[in-house]
Design a protein around this motif. Structure first.
Motif, short mmCIF file in Angstrom:
data_model
loop_
_atom_site.label_atom_id
_atom_site.label_comp_id
_atom_site.label_asym_id
_atom_site.label_seq_id
_atom_site.Cartn_x
_atom_site.Cartn_y
_atom_site.Cartn_z
N ALA A 84 1.02 -1.50 -0.24
CA ALA A 84 0.45 0.53 0.29
C ALA A 84 0.45 1.32 0.11
O ALA A 84 2.03 1.37 0.38
N MET A 85 0.47 2.18 -0.60
CA MET A 85 0.85 3.36 -0.11
C MET A 85 -0.04 4.37 0.29
O MET A 85 -1.45 4.38 0.24
N LEU A 86 0.13 5.43 1.62
CA LEU A 86 -0.24 5.71 2.41
C LEU A 86 -0.01 7.53 2.25
O LEU A 86 0.87 7.75 1.74
N HIS A 87 -1.12 8.51 1.88
CA HIS A 87 -1.37 9.57 1.59
C HIS A 87 -1.65 10.24 2.53
O HIS A 87 -2.66 10.53 3.07
N ASP A 88 -0.58 11.40 4.10
CA ASP A 88 -1.95 12.96 4.46
C ASP A 88 -0.71 13.85 4.55
O ASP A 88 0.36 13.36 4.18
N ILE A 93 3.18 19.50 5.58
CA ILE A 93 4.04 18.88 4.14
C ILE A 93 3.41 17.67 3.74
O ILE A 93 2.83 16.88 4.79
N ASN A 94 3.41 17.24 2.84
CA ASN A 94 2.98 15.86 2.01
C ASN A 94 4.07 14.48 2.98
O ASN A 94 4.83 14.42 2.55
N ARG A 95 2.82 13.80 3.32
CA ARG A 95 3.70 13.01 4.30
C ARG A 95 3.47 11.57 3.15
O ARG A 95 2.26 11.01 3.50
N VAL A 96 4.18 10.39 2.25
CA VAL A 96 3.63 9.72 1.65
C VAL A 96 4.28 8.16 2.86
O VAL A 96 5.95 8.29 2.55
N PRO A 152 -4.76 8.32 12.07
CA PRO A 152 -6.02 9.14 11.68
C PRO A 152 -6.46 8.92 10.07
O PRO A 152 -6.15 8.17 9.15
N PRO A 153 -7.00 9.85 9.52
CA PRO A 153 -7.65 9.84 8.08
C PRO A 153 -6.33 9.90 6.99
O PRO A 153 -5.36 10.44 7.30
N ALA A 154 -6.75 9.12 5.75
CA ALA A 154 -5.30 9.01 4.89
C ALA A 154 -5.61 8.88 3.49
O ALA A 154 -6.73 8.04 3.92
N THR A 168 -8.73 4.47 -2.32
CA THR A 168 -9.32 5.61 -1.15
C THR A 168 -8.82 6.29 -0.20
O THR A 168 -7.44 5.70 -0.71
N ASP A 169 -10.02 6.75 0.75
CA ASP A 169 -9.63 7.30 2.20
C ASP A 169 -9.72 6.34 2.94
O ASP A 169 -10.36 5.21 3.08
N ILE A 170 -8.96 5.87 3.28
CA ILE A 170 -9.21 4.93 4.96
C ILE A 170 -9.18 6.09 6.12
O ILE A 170 -8.33 7.51 6.29
#
Length: 170
Positions: A84-88, A93-96, A152-154, A168-170
């Motif tokens: 998976a790749m998660l982004h928040d 700052i974009n955290r991947v 936290p949402p990502a 999708t968002d989680i």
């Protein structure tokens, strides 16, 4: 005849303005299905992992390196599955965070960075602590949505066999 502006070639070779952090969280399972968690001095529990080096290091290679540096455990990059790749966004700052998993059959984790981690513990999925480091909680929630882990949402992009499923968002 088409002319190329003088700065076109430099534009293609200039690094982009940094605005993101890329890391990997490694779900390490033992032969009993337990996962490895480290107790950070800040009070949270976390998966092994960290930043991907700004080299030609792949995500799997970063997972192997971080696991070795943090726990002393040795695995082969071919045995690491990136799922998976998660982004928040944190502090602008974009955290991947890339989620990876690997199973270890032998070896005992040891604290190799005592200034960060006080202990490594094999933990059953039915006994996960509530105080998880946010990126670790996000990786675990993507890995096993049935565990209902608070996080936290990502944005999430699942990866299966080298191909990405719909985001999708989680």
């Amino acid at each position: 005849m088409t002319t190329t502006p003088a700065d076109a070639s430099s534009r293609n070779t200039r690094p982009p303005k940094a605005q993101a952090a890329l890391g990997v969280g490694v779900v390490v399972q033992d032969g009993q299905g337990r996962i490895l968690l480290g107790r950070h001095h800040g009070g949270t529990w976390e998966l092994p992992g960290g930043k991907v080096d700004p080299t030609h290091e792949s995500i799997a290679e970063a997972a192997v390196r971080e696991l070795r540096e943090e726990t002393g455990l040795e695995v082969d990059a071919a045995d690491v599955r990136v799922f998976a790749m998660l982004h928040d966004v944190v502090g602008g700052i974009n955290r991947v965070s890339m989620g990876a998993e690997v199973t270890v059959r032998s070896g005992a984790p040891r604290v190799t960075e005592p200034h960060l981690i006080s202990a490594w513990r094999w933990t059953g999925l039915d006994a996960l602590p509530g105080s998880l480091f946010a990126p670790s909680a996000q990786v675990l929630a993507a890995w096993r949505p049935d565990l209902s882990i608070e996080h936290p949402p990502a944005h999430r992009l699942m990866i299966a066999d080298g191909t990405a499923a719909a985001g999708t968002d989680i």
